[in-house]
Write a protein that holds these residues in place. Structure first.
Motif, PDB file in Angstrom:
ATOM      1  N   UNK A 101       0.865  -1.175   0.000  1.00  0.00           N
ATOM      2  CA  UNK A 101       0.000   0.000   0.000  1.00  0.00           C
ATOM      3  C   UNK A 101       0.902   1.225   0.000  1.00  0.00           C
ATOM      4  N   UNK A 102       0.730   2.083  -1.001  1.00  0.00           N
ATOM      5  CA  UNK A 102       1.588   3.249  -1.190  1.00  0.00           C
ATOM      6  C   UNK A 102       0.782   4.512  -0.933  1.00  0.00           C
ATOM      7  N   UNK A 103       1.389   5.452  -0.191  1.00  0.00           N
ATOM      8  CA  UNK A 103       0.729   6.739   0.028  1.00  0.00           C
ATOM      9  C   UNK A 103       1.752   7.866  -0.042  1.00  0.00           C
ATOM     10  N   UNK A 104       1.384   8.937  -0.786  1.00  0.00           N
ATOM     11  CA  UNK A 104       2.117  10.189  -0.775  1.00  0.00           C
ATOM     12  C   UNK A 104       1.240  11.242  -0.103  1.00  0.00           C
ATOM     13  N   UNK A 105       1.842  12.025   0.792  1.00  0.00           N
ATOM     14  CA  UNK A 105       1.169  13.178   1.379  1.00  0.00           C
ATOM     15  C   UNK A 105       2.019  14.414   1.097  1.00  0.00           C
ATOM     16  N   UNK A 106       1.352  15.502   0.684  1.00  0.00           N
ATOM     17  CA  UNK A 106       2.029  16.717   0.256  1.00  0.00           C
ATOM     18  C   UNK A 106       1.607  17.848   1.194  1.00  0.00           C
ATOM     19  N   UNK A 107       2.549  18.313   2.034  1.00  0.00           N
ATOM     20  CA  UNK A 107       2.223  19.261   3.095  1.00  0.00           C
ATOM     21  C   UNK A 107       3.055  20.530   2.951  1.00  0.00           C
ATOM     22  N   UNK A 108       2.445  21.687   3.201  1.00  0.00           N
ATOM     23  CA  UNK A 108       3.196  22.926   3.248  1.00  0.00           C
ATOM     24  C   UNK A 108       4.110  22.916   4.467  1.00  0.00           C
ATOM     25  N   UNK A 109       5.374  23.341   4.266  1.00  0.00           N
ATOM     26  CA  UNK A 109       6.338  23.267   5.360  1.00  0.00           C
ATOM     27  C   UNK A 109       7.525  24.163   5.078  1.00  0.00           C
ATOM     28  N   UNK A 110       7.856  25.008   6.048  1.00  0.00           N
ATOM     29  CA  UNK A 110       9.072  25.830   6.009  1.00  0.00           C
ATOM     30  C   UNK A 110       9.212  26.601   4.701  1.00  0.00           C
ATOM     31  N   UNK A 111       8.118  27.140   4.203  1.00  0.00           N
ATOM     32  CA  UNK A 111       8.158  27.911   2.977  1.00  0.00           C
ATOM     33  C   UNK A 111       8.241  27.059   1.725  1.00  0.00           C
ATOM     34  N   UNK A 112       8.245  25.757   1.878  1.00  0.00           N
ATOM     35  CA  UNK A 112       8.274  24.850   0.734  1.00  0.00           C
ATOM     36  C   UNK A 112       7.267  23.742   0.935  1.00  0.00           C
ATOM     37  N   UNK A 113       7.709  22.503   0.688  1.00  0.00           N
ATOM     38  CA  UNK A 113       6.809  21.363   0.761  1.00  0.00           C
ATOM     39  C   UNK A 113       7.475  20.202   1.479  1.00  0.00           C
TER      40      UNK A 113
END
Length: 338
Positions: A101-113
């Motif tokens: 089972x594969x998951x990507x999570x994309x979160x805003x962080x430290x002015x980037x991602x």
């Protein structure tokens, strides 16, 4: 993303392998200096996915099947979640039928991602190989994000696989081709969850090796005879070397290879045993099939040592043969032929 040691030729895993509710989870956390929307586009737009992961034959869509063509290999599965621009979750089945089972999570962080990657599986099969593979794939994603092409000019995968194996005391699964005195050799390293005496018994006692390799006989002395009775043929050989509890070598002639020798070596690794198999080939051979059969039988040995029941699978062997045929071809490379 790959970290070099002072030796400059070694690599350090940047992923973590964890146990969660009985499963194995491979985790990467990448801080990227790019906008979240851009990183999401790398994960989801087919022309961008093709630059670092593979050719996606259709768009990701919740509940829909997908297929990926990955430089000669393939993967398929079902899209479970598609929540722009936050998360993408899919099932992943490789060409051997192993699932995760594969998951990507994309979160805003430290002015980037912050890009979080998680791969969850029940089995240790190909776990070190998969960890090294995903690290190199994610390195490719980082390169594409920076406007570069992924660097495939050097083999980082092999040292990474070995590094994950050492770091997490897990066994590699795959075999490889080597050279031994000018001849091709099929080689496996397996870290087995048993002490050395137990593994030695499984290699040398007929009532033991009948359960994972084939019924037969073995005279455990230099010059002694050995015989293995496979379903369609019998194999006769001679023992050439014995170092009790540590090493064993005998000649081997089978439909896959007429002139060859099998060398086993055992060494203690804490409470486990490192088993090394070298099958040196001195005549033309179907090396893809030889790799597949040894892979299958070493899997059976691990099952036996875990006190499980060995159930041979023709489907699994066929899948392994196709896998190794793609990886190494049907014979040795030209510079390895005898």
């Amino acid at each position: 993303m790959t970290t070099l040691t002072p030796d400059a030729d070694k690599v350090i895993p940047t992923g973590r392998i964890e146990r969660v509710d009985g499963d194995y989870v491979l985790a990467f956390d990448l801080q990227l200096d790019y906008p979240r929307s851009f990183i999401w586009s790398l994960l989801t737009e087919r022309e961008k996915v093709a630059k670092w992961l593979g050719i996606l034959l259709d768009d990701w869509a919740v509940g829909h099947a997908y297929e990926l063509d990955m430089d000669g290999g393939s993967a398929s599965g079902t899209v479970l979640q598609f929540n722009p621009p936050l998360s993408l979750q899919i099932t992943w089945e490789d060409e051997l039928g192993d699932e995760s089972l594969i998951e990507w999570r994309v979160l805003e962080s430290a002015g980037g991602t912050l890009l979080q990657f998680r791969a969850r599986t029940e089995s240790t099969d190909f776990l070190t190989e998969g960890s090294a593979g995903w690290q190199t794939i994610l390195e490719g994603l980082e390169a594409v994000a920076a406007g570069r092409n992924p660097d495939n000019s050097t083999d980082r995968w092999t040292p990474l696989r070995d590094a994950y194996s050492r770091e997490y005391s897990l066994s590699p699964s795959m075999g490889s081709l080597r050279q031994e005195s000018g001849h091709p050799a099929v080689h496996f390293d397996r870290l087995l969850d048993a002490d050395r005496d137990t593994v030695w018994s499984a290699l040398t006692e007929p009532e033991q090796f009948a359960r994972w390799l084939a019924p037969g006989e073995l005279q455990l002395q230099a010059g002694g005879a050995m015989r293995l009775d496979f379903p369609n043929y019998s194999l006769d050989g001679d023992v050439s070397y014995v170092l009790n509890g540590q090493a064993l070598e005998y000649s081997w002639s089978s439909p896959e290879v007429q002139e060859s020798s099998v060398h086993w070596m055992l060494s203690s690794a804490g409470s486990k045993t490192l088993l090394q198999l070298n099958h040196v080939v001195r005549s033309p051979a179907k090396l893809d099939l030889l790799l597949a059969k040894w892979h299958d039988r070493l899997d059976a040995l691990a099952v036996l040592l875990a006190r499980g029941e060995v159930h041979p699978s023709a489907h699994r062997l066929d899948a392994l043969t196709r896998f190794y045929r793609r990886a190494v071809g049907t014979g040795a490379p030209e510079d390895q032929r005898s």
